[in-house]
Design a protein around this motif. Structure first.
Motif, mmCIF file in Angstrom:
data_model
loop_
_atom_site.group_PDB
_atom_site.id
_atom_site.type_symbol
_atom_site.label_atom_id
_atom_site.label_comp_id
_atom_site.label_asym_id
_atom_site.label_seq_id
_atom_site.Cartn_x
_atom_site.Cartn_y
_atom_site.Cartn_z
ATOM 1 N N LEU A 1 32.524 48.023 32.374
ATOM 2 C CA LEU A 1 33.617 46.652 31.616
ATOM 3 C C LEU A 1 32.864 45.258 32.132
ATOM 4 O O LEU A 1 33.806 44.514 31.703
ATOM 5 N N GLY A 2 31.826 45.291 32.655
ATOM 6 C CA GLY A 2 31.298 43.702 32.602
ATOM 7 C C GLY A 2 31.218 43.302 34.568
ATOM 8 O O GLY A 2 32.144 44.397 34.560
ATOM 9 N N ASP A 3 30.770 42.286 34.395
ATOM 10 C CA ASP A 3 30.766 42.306 36.320
ATOM 11 C C ASP A 3 31.679 42.231 36.615
ATOM 12 O O ASP A 3 31.643 42.085 37.590
ATOM 13 N N THR A 4 32.459 40.565 35.675
ATOM 14 C CA THR A 4 33.605 40.462 36.184
ATOM 15 C C THR A 4 34.722 41.480 36.999
ATOM 16 O O THR A 4 35.191 41.161 37.784
ATOM 17 N N ALA A 5 34.867 42.223 35.291
ATOM 18 C CA ALA A 5 36.093 42.905 35.955
ATOM 19 C C ALA A 5 35.323 43.621 36.992
ATOM 20 O O ALA A 5 36.463 43.707 37.663
ATOM 21 N N LEU B 1 42.364 40.750 38.316
ATOM 22 C CA LEU B 1 42.281 39.840 37.442
ATOM 23 C C LEU B 1 42.563 40.144 35.473
ATOM 24 O O LEU B 1 41.482 40.882 35.751
ATOM 25 N N VAL B 2 42.668 39.449 34.596
ATOM 26 C CA VAL B 2 41.925 39.402 33.559
ATOM 27 C C VAL B 2 41.665 38.752 32.775
ATOM 28 O O VAL B 2 41.876 37.518 32.484
ATOM 29 N N GLU B 3 39.632 38.969 32.040
ATOM 30 C CA GLU B 3 39.385 37.728 31.523
ATOM 31 C C GLU B 3 40.250 37.664 30.180
ATOM 32 O O GLU B 3 40.608 38.535 29.719
ATOM 33 N N GLN B 4 38.676 36.661 29.937
ATOM 34 C CA GLN B 4 39.573 35.937 28.520
ATOM 35 C C GLN B 4 39.132 36.624 27.296
ATOM 36 O O GLN B 4 39.877 37.365 26.365
ATOM 37 N N ASP B 5 38.484 37.576 27.618
ATOM 38 C CA ASP B 5 37.704 37.868 26.670
ATOM 39 C C ASP B 5 36.528 40.008 26.885
ATOM 40 O O ASP B 5 35.876 39.667 27.254
ATOM 41 N N GLY B 6 37.606 40.523 27.438
ATOM 42 C CA GLY B 6 37.788 41.940 28.065
ATOM 43 C C GLY B 6 36.983 42.605 27.925
ATOM 44 O O GLY B 6 37.122 42.625 26.028
ATOM 45 N N GLY C 1 36.688 45.698 42.884
ATOM 46 C CA GLY C 1 36.550 45.597 44.427
ATOM 47 C C GLY C 1 34.743 46.141 44.732
ATOM 48 O O GLY C 1 34.877 46.490 45.471
ATOM 49 N N ILE C 2 34.372 46.058 43.296
ATOM 50 C CA ILE C 2 32.954 46.383 43.285
ATOM 51 C C ILE C 2 31.707 45.536 43.459
ATOM 52 O O ILE C 2 32.122 44.329 43.160
ATOM 53 N N ALA C 3 31.323 45.883 44.873
ATOM 54 C CA ALA C 3 29.974 44.854 45.462
ATOM 55 C C ALA C 3 29.133 45.085 44.353
ATOM 56 O O ALA C 3 27.735 45.207 44.641
ATOM 57 N N VAL C 4 29.016 44.446 43.374
ATOM 58 C CA VAL C 4 28.362 43.839 41.905
ATOM 59 C C VAL C 4 26.961 45.012 42.555
ATOM 60 O O VAL C 4 26.337 45.379 42.581
ATOM 61 N N ALA C 5 26.061 43.304 42.600
ATOM 62 C CA ALA C 5 25.214 43.169 43.115
ATOM 63 C C ALA C 5 24.192 44.619 44.224
ATOM 64 O O ALA C 5 23.411 44.827 43.525
#
Lengths: 254, 339
Positions: B226-230, A77-82, B235-239
């Protein structure tokens, strides 16, 4: 690939409502719709980052039931504002795409580094490899995150507004990279804002409206005045590009 | 941005640390030369014949007083610096540090509480429980949404830290038997005075085991940056990873505070300085942060005991002298970024 009745709601508000579509394998599917139609949420649901109802089938397995790491080897997935965290270079960022491959406790292997270098070249950002992520323009940053997703070696690539912030040339370059990927058999789903960009480059389109699928199918079928006008609330004229023969859309407020 | 090769940076750091350890041992009222330090250590490790030129008294000063103290300083410095570096990534806040977010204060309160109750065996456990409780309270007070500003988390940490400090002072005051103000200062500002081999052992196990665990999580930490979503899409279990890392940091802080009291700013100043040289990639960052943190606290503690000899400064005063300007610089830079 089949998205099977995906739904997601937050605080009782339904954001994605029973989306059931079949993006063709090895093709570029454009995900269209007005602001707030649920495009980003749908991509995050497919990526398993948001947890809702439904399934994502790929060759008979439901990706959402896989372990995260296993899913991350199949889907990127590539987010909108990486993000651009301080202290990361372009090369280090792209190498992070190798995270789901190999043991989480081991370091990166030589093979990982080679794959990351390849991805840098494919995405056309290898000249930036030693730059700090924070010093890049928005467009360059987006290409770096695309390279990171390529290094992940996915079979399905999800892109959220990959051409945001890009000038025309860079938009076309990015979509050319994506088209090359589909030629290699990668299934790409890209949320796009620009209907003409979608018309010029997508194989297939899914049009979302209020979280539901308003239309899905080949470009010529969905990018049609009768379909677009009720969704976007504009009058629409479809012309034919004299060179490529693909549709060109012209709008007025009606 | 060219980085120095990791082995080179680490090699230079380790040599500087080793030299610092030896030189720090020679500093003090009893005149000891670096060669005497080597001779004593070699003698006690049984690798060389007794160096006849060192009297039993000087031998005792090196082996029983200065060496354990210097080693404890190095281990506590390494651990605090690594804890700070990990926290900065995990709570996504450049101002995060075990001291500023109240963990050290909570650990001190837990530690003095069991000391007063006379169950010193529970010291590390109580310090850990205090650190963890303070961390949970700080994050709950700040709100852990992505919109939470770094400054807000620090404010919450200060509130919790001050409350814990008041609690610590009160517990010691209440159980006072005369000279308790030194004790209060030692817990609130940190002190390595009187550190012995058992302290070295506690700190070594904590830094060795927990530090290795944090180092092994380097790839996950990189992805979290890189942030939670990324990170989740990688594949990281963030929480789960985030809480595991925070609990590890609280454990580490608890063990170190049990040894030295709460020493501030090491976890803030050192990682930022190291990041400027080697970047954010965490395996490299944490390894070098540990070495630089160790060297930093060895010198801070040496200054604390030598500057006003025979009186000792709490070592936290020395680290604050260096660390507070770093905090000010970070705040200044954020202000410019937000303007």
């Amino acid at each position: 690939m089949h998205l099977d009745a995906l739904s997601w709601s937050v605080d009782g508000r339904v954001i994605v409502d029973g989306v059931d579509v079949t993006p063709p394998t090895g093709a570029l599917t454009g995900l269209l719709g007005p602001n707030g139609a649920g495009k980003s949420s749908l991509l995050r649901l497919v990526a398993g980052v948001l947890h809702g109802a439904g399934a994502v089938h790929l060759d008979g397995t439901d990706l959402l039931t896989l372990r995260r790491r296993d899913r991350a080897r199949l889907l990127a997935l590539v987010e909108q504002d990486g993000a651009a965290p301080e202290g990361l270079t372009v090369a280090e960022t792209v190498l992070l795409g190798r995270t789901p491959h190999g043991s989480p406790l081991a370091g990166m292997s030589t093979a990982d580094r080679e794959r990351a270098a390849q991805a840098l070249t494919t995405a056309g950002v290898s000249a930036l490899r030693d730059r700090a992520l924070t010093t890049l323009s928005g467009g360059e940053r987006q290409r770096v995150h695309l390279a990171r997703a390529l290094a992940q070696d996915p079979r399905v690539l999800l892109l959220d507004e990959p051409t945001n912030h890009l000038d025309v040339r860079a938009q076309l370059d990015t979509l050319a990279v994506v088209r090359d990927l589909t030629a290699d058999g990668v299934t790409v789903i890209a949320a796009l804002h620009d209907l003409n960009l979608a018309a010029a480059s997508c194989d297939h389109v899914v049009l979302l409206h209020h979280g539901r699928v308003a239309a899905a199918g080949p470009v010529a079928q969905v990018l049609h005045p009768d379909v677009l006008e009720p969704v976007y609330g504009v009058r629409c004229t479809v012309l034919e590009h004299p060179g490529t023969g693909r549709p060109v859309l012209v709008f007025d407020r009606g | 941005m060219r980085r120095p090769p990791t082995p080179l940076a680490l090699g230079v750091g380790l040599v500087a640390l080793l030299v610092s350890l030896v030189v720090a041992i020679t500093v003090g009222p009893a005149g000891i030369a670096p060669a005497d330090v080597w001779a004593t250590v070699a003698h006690h490790l049984g690798v060389a014949a007794p160096g006849g030129d060192l009297s039993p008294l000087l031998d005792g000063i090196v082996w029983e007083l200065r060496l354990p103290r210097v080693l404890a300083a190095a281990l506590v410095g390494a651990g605090l610096a690594v804890a700070g570096a990990v926290m900065q990534t995990v709570v996504r806040n450049p101002l995060a540090d075990p001291y500023l977010l109240g963990l050290s204060g909570g650990a001190s309160l837990g530690a003095v509480a069991v000391l007063v109750l006379g169950v010193a065996v529970l010291l590390p456990v109580a310090a850990f429980a205090g650190a963890l409780a303070a961390l949970v309270a700080t994050l709950a007070l700040a709100g852990s949404s992505a919109a939470t500003s770094p400054a807000r988390t620090v404010l919450a940490g200060l509130a919790i830290g001050q409350l814990a400090a008041a609690g610590t002072s009160f517990v010691i005051f209440w159980s006072a038997t005369g000279d308790s103000y030194r004790d209060i200062l030692a817990w609130l500002m940190g002190s390595l005075a009187g550190a012995g081999w058992s302290d070295v052992a506690i700190a070594a196990v904590a830094v060795g085991v927990l530090g290795t665990g944090l180092l092994a999580a380097g790839r996950s930490l990189d992805a979290l940056a890189l942030g939670d979503t990324a990170a989740a899409a990688l594949g990281i279990a963030v929480a789960r990873v985030r809480w595991a890392l925070l609990v590890t940091v609280a454990l580490l802080t608890g063990a170190l505070v049990a040894v030295s009291g709460s020493i501030g700013f090491v976890g803030l100043a050192v990682p930022h300085a190291v990041r400027l040289v080697v970047g954010t990639a965490h395996r490299r960052l944490l390894a070098l942060t540990a070495v630089v943190g160790a060297t930093f606290l060895v010198w801070a503690d040496t200054a604390a005991r030598a500057l006003f000899e025979p009186r000792e400064l709490p070592v936290g005063i020395v680290t604050a002298l260096v660390g507070a300007p770093v905090l000010a610089a970070l705040l200044w830079r954020r202000r410019r970024l937000e303007a």
